[in-house]
Scaffold this motif. Structure first.
Motif, PDB file in Angstrom:
ATOM      1  N   PHE A   1       0.818  -1.206   0.000  1.00 19.53           N
ATOM      2  CA  PHE A   1       0.000   0.000   0.000  1.00 19.53           C
ATOM      3  C   PHE A   1       0.856   1.263   0.000  1.00 19.53           C
ATOM      4  CE2 PHE A   1      -2.036   3.413   2.442  1.00 19.53           C
ATOM      5  CZ  PHE A   1      -3.110   3.676   1.612  1.00 19.53           C
ATOM      6  N   ARG A   2       1.972   1.260   0.702  1.00 23.78           N
ATOM      7  CA  ARG A   2       2.787   2.480   0.706  1.00 23.78           C
ATOM      8  C   ARG A   2       3.313   2.797  -0.687  1.00 23.78           C
ATOM      9  NH1 ARG A   2       6.171  -0.993   3.853  1.00 23.78           N
ATOM     10  NH2 ARG A   2       8.044  -1.683   2.725  1.00 23.78           N
TER      11      ARG A   2
ATOM     12  N   LEU B   1      -7.306   4.665  -8.279  1.00 21.29           N
ATOM     13  CA  LEU B   1      -5.904   4.649  -8.704  1.00 21.29           C
ATOM     14  C   LEU B   1      -5.052   3.816  -7.754  1.00 21.29           C
ATOM     15  CD1 LEU B   1      -3.916   5.667 -10.781  1.00 21.29           C
ATOM     16  CD2 LEU B   1      -3.596   7.732  -9.399  1.00 21.29           C
ATOM     17  N   ALA B   2      -5.266   3.971  -6.446  1.00 18.48           N
ATOM     18  CA  ALA B   2      -4.497   3.185  -5.476  1.00 18.48           C
ATOM     19  C   ALA B   2      -4.799   1.693  -5.612  1.00 18.48           C
ATOM     20  CB  ALA B   2      -4.819   3.657  -4.051  1.00 18.48           C
TER      21      ALA B   2
ATOM     22  N   VAL C   1      -5.430  12.647   0.717  1.00 17.63           N
ATOM     23  CA  VAL C   1      -5.387  11.928   1.996  1.00 17.63           C
ATOM     24  C   VAL C   1      -6.668  11.127   2.216  1.00 17.63           C
ATOM     25  CG1 VAL C   1      -5.245  12.196   4.488  1.00 17.63           C
ATOM     26  CG2 VAL C   1      -3.765  13.562   3.006  1.00 17.63           C
ATOM     27  N   GLY C   2      -7.811  11.763   2.004  1.00 16.08           N
ATOM     28  CA  GLY C   2      -9.076  11.043   2.181  1.00 16.08           C
ATOM     29  C   GLY C   2      -9.236   9.887   1.199  1.00 16.08           C
ATOM     30  N   GLY C   3      -8.813  10.084  -0.041  1.00 11.88           N
ATOM     31  CA  GLY C   3      -8.893   9.007  -1.022  1.00 11.88           C
ATOM     32  C   GLY C   3      -7.983   7.838  -0.697  1.00 11.88           C
ATOM     33  N   LEU C   4      -6.796   8.132  -0.141  1.00  9.89           N
ATOM     34  CA  LEU C   4      -5.895   7.044   0.245  1.00  9.89           C
ATOM     35  C   LEU C   4      -6.460   6.228   1.404  1.00  9.89           C
ATOM     36  CD1 LEU C   4      -2.362   8.708  -0.065  1.00  9.89           C
ATOM     37  CD2 LEU C   4      -3.379   6.963  -1.537  1.00  9.89           C
ATOM     38  N   LEU C   5      -7.157   6.884   2.317  1.00  5.30           N
ATOM     39  CA  LEU C   5      -7.801   6.131   3.401  1.00  5.30           C
ATOM     40  C   LEU C   5      -8.866   5.174   2.855  1.00  5.30           C
ATOM     41  CD1 LEU C   5      -8.183   8.913   6.130  1.00  5.30           C
ATOM     42  CD2 LEU C   5      -6.508   7.050   6.054  1.00  5.30           C
TER      43      LEU C   5
ATOM     44  N   GLY D   1      -8.951   4.052  -0.227  1.00  9.62           N
ATOM     45  CA  GLY D   1      -8.229   3.059  -1.006  1.00  9.62           C
ATOM     46  C   GLY D   1      -7.608   1.977  -0.146  1.00  9.62           C
ATOM     47  N   TYR D   2      -7.119   2.357   1.036  1.00 11.80           N
ATOM     48  CA  TYR D   2      -6.553   1.361   1.953  1.00 11.80           C
ATOM     49  C   TYR D   2      -7.612   0.340   2.363  1.00 11.80           C
ATOM     50  CZ  TYR D   2      -4.320  -0.576   6.110  1.00 11.80           C
ATOM     51  OH  TYR D   2      -3.794  -1.428   7.051  1.00 11.80           O
TER      52      TYR D   2
END
Length: 427
Positions: free
Chosen positions: A203-204, A326-327, A376-380, A382-383
């Motif tokens: 994920f990183r 995307l992530a 930031v919100g999208g990565l959360l 996506g995680y």
């Protein structure tokens, strides 16, 4: 009349005994008296005297003759190289080229930096008024080259065409031409932001690729702003999004092995992504046109509170759809080719970033904060999506892919799909 006596047959036993009887001298033996008129048996005794053997001569090992000229040998398979000219096949560097790939990369990075310098000088009112336009055309030209080289197109042809059209826009200096060129630049930046990414095992690494895509789209936003478009904001955003989606799906159709490479799971992913995009756009448009005053005021109250306390409000389409897609897409690309179809919906994020600066109602700082908050919100989100994907489709299935050990086993077993480097051609 008397019958003749039958003729007696010779007994073969004496012959066998004579053949088996040893003799004491070389040559032929005397006929045995017991043969009774039969032909004598002669026994050839082997010559037991030692015979000198000739010395063995060393035999030179000769190479088997090759049939040259009869069968044409297959040419060596060329290695795909990034950012090359169009004189070679798709994504292949010509054999007679003397320039190294890093020289071309350095050249176009320098062109982008020069374009940013022109935009910065124009923002501070340094130099002639046409300087920001020159910077935008330089960035658009460099982006066109990189996009064509990355996707296996013809970089020289389309780069020359982009430079010529940019020069025409600057010379004619019509608002319609500037606005159209700004839309095209923003769409190219949005597509390039997705195509320039590489697969992510963890994920990183997926978060890093999202940051790279947003950075590429942000430079495109500066170039779009440098052309000084005259626009209606909603139409401009829709035009950029539609062009970017069309270009991304055309590229992904080739990278994802066509529609037959989707599979059942890919069809479900594309259907869910399309419905999410459609619902997001329709809800925003319906709310803008037909929303009640109370509902609009309550929603705008959240936006105003976010702007007053956080400095900006994130773009919903970037946070809900673009960055998570995307992530998840780059994470899936390390395992399955279907990940390209998920990455195509990442254009919703890069398009929202590439047209974020043309809104005259917000400042540059607020636009930057809005992009960061959306990232930031999208990565959360996506995680969470990636963890759910690993839970149901991870190594061993079920809960085995949830823990650290299960995820490492899944990475070692499934995350083995190769893909070219960031500076290499994908096709």
């Amino acid at each position: 009349m008397t019958r003749a006596a039958p003729r007696r047959r010779a007994d073969p036993a004496p012959r066998r005994r004579a053949a088996e009887k040893p003799t004491r001298r070389w040559g032929r033996s005397k006929p045995s008296g017991e043969a009774r008129g039969l032909e004598p048996a002669y026994v050839e005794l082997p010559d037991e005297r030692p015979v000198a053997q000739p010395a063995e001569e060393p035999v030179e090992q000769q190479q088997a003759p090759t049939v040259e000229g009869l069968v044409a040998e297959p040419p060596p398979r060329p290695r795909p190289v990034a950012l090359e000219g169009p004189t070679a096949p798709v994504g292949v560097r010509p054999e007679d080229s003397t320039r190294a790939p890093w020289q071309e990369i350095v050249l176009w990075v320098g062109v982008i930096i020069g374009g940013l310098a022109c935009l910065a000088a124009g923002a501070r009112s340094l130099g002639p008024d046409v300087l920001p336009g020159i910077g935008s055309v330089a960035i658009a030209t460099a982006y066109t080259w990189v996009l064509c080289a990355r996707t296996g197109g013809r970089p020289v042809l389309f780069t020359a065409l982009a430079a010529a059209l940019g020069a025409v826009v600057l010379l004619v200096d019509l608002p319609e031409l500037r606005t159209g060129a700004s839309v095209v630049v923003a769409a190219i930046a949005a597509v390039l932001g997705v195509v320039i990414t590489v697969p992510a095992v963890r994920f990183r690494q997926a978060a890093r690729e999202c940051c790279v895509a947003v950075g590429v789209a942000w430079i495109g936003a500066l170039a779009a702003l440098g052309l000084e478009p005259t626009l209606t904001l909603a139409r401009f955003e829709y035009a950029v999004l539609l062009l970017a989606l069309g270009g991304a799906f055309l590229v992904v159709y080739r990278l994802g092995a066509g529609l037959h490479g989707l599979g059942r799971r890919g069809v479900v992913i594309v259907a869910v992504g399309g419905v999410t995009l459609l619902v997001t756009l329709l809800y925003a448009e319906m709310l803008r046109r037909y929303g009640t005053e109370g509902l609009i005021e309550s929603l705008l109250g959240v936006v105003h509170w976010s702007r007053e306390n956080l400095g900006a409000f994130p773009r919903p389409i970037e946070t809900v759809l673009g960055i998570p897609a995307l992530a998840w897409g780059v994470h899936m690309r390390a395992r399955r080719r279907q990940g390209w179809w998920v990455c195509a919906f990442g254009v919703a994020a890069t398009a929202a970033v590439s047209d974020s600066l043309v809104n005259p109602a917000i400042s540059v700082l607020e636009s930057v904060l809005s992009v960061v908050y959306g990232l930031v919100g999208g990565l959360l989100i996506g995680y969470l999506v990636i963890r759910l994907d690993l839970f149901f489709t991870g190594s061993g299935g079920g809960r085995r892919a949830v823990g650290r050990r299960g995820r490492r086993a899944e990475e070692a077993e499934n995350a083995v799909r190769p893909e070219p480097k960031r500076t290499d051609a994908l096709l």
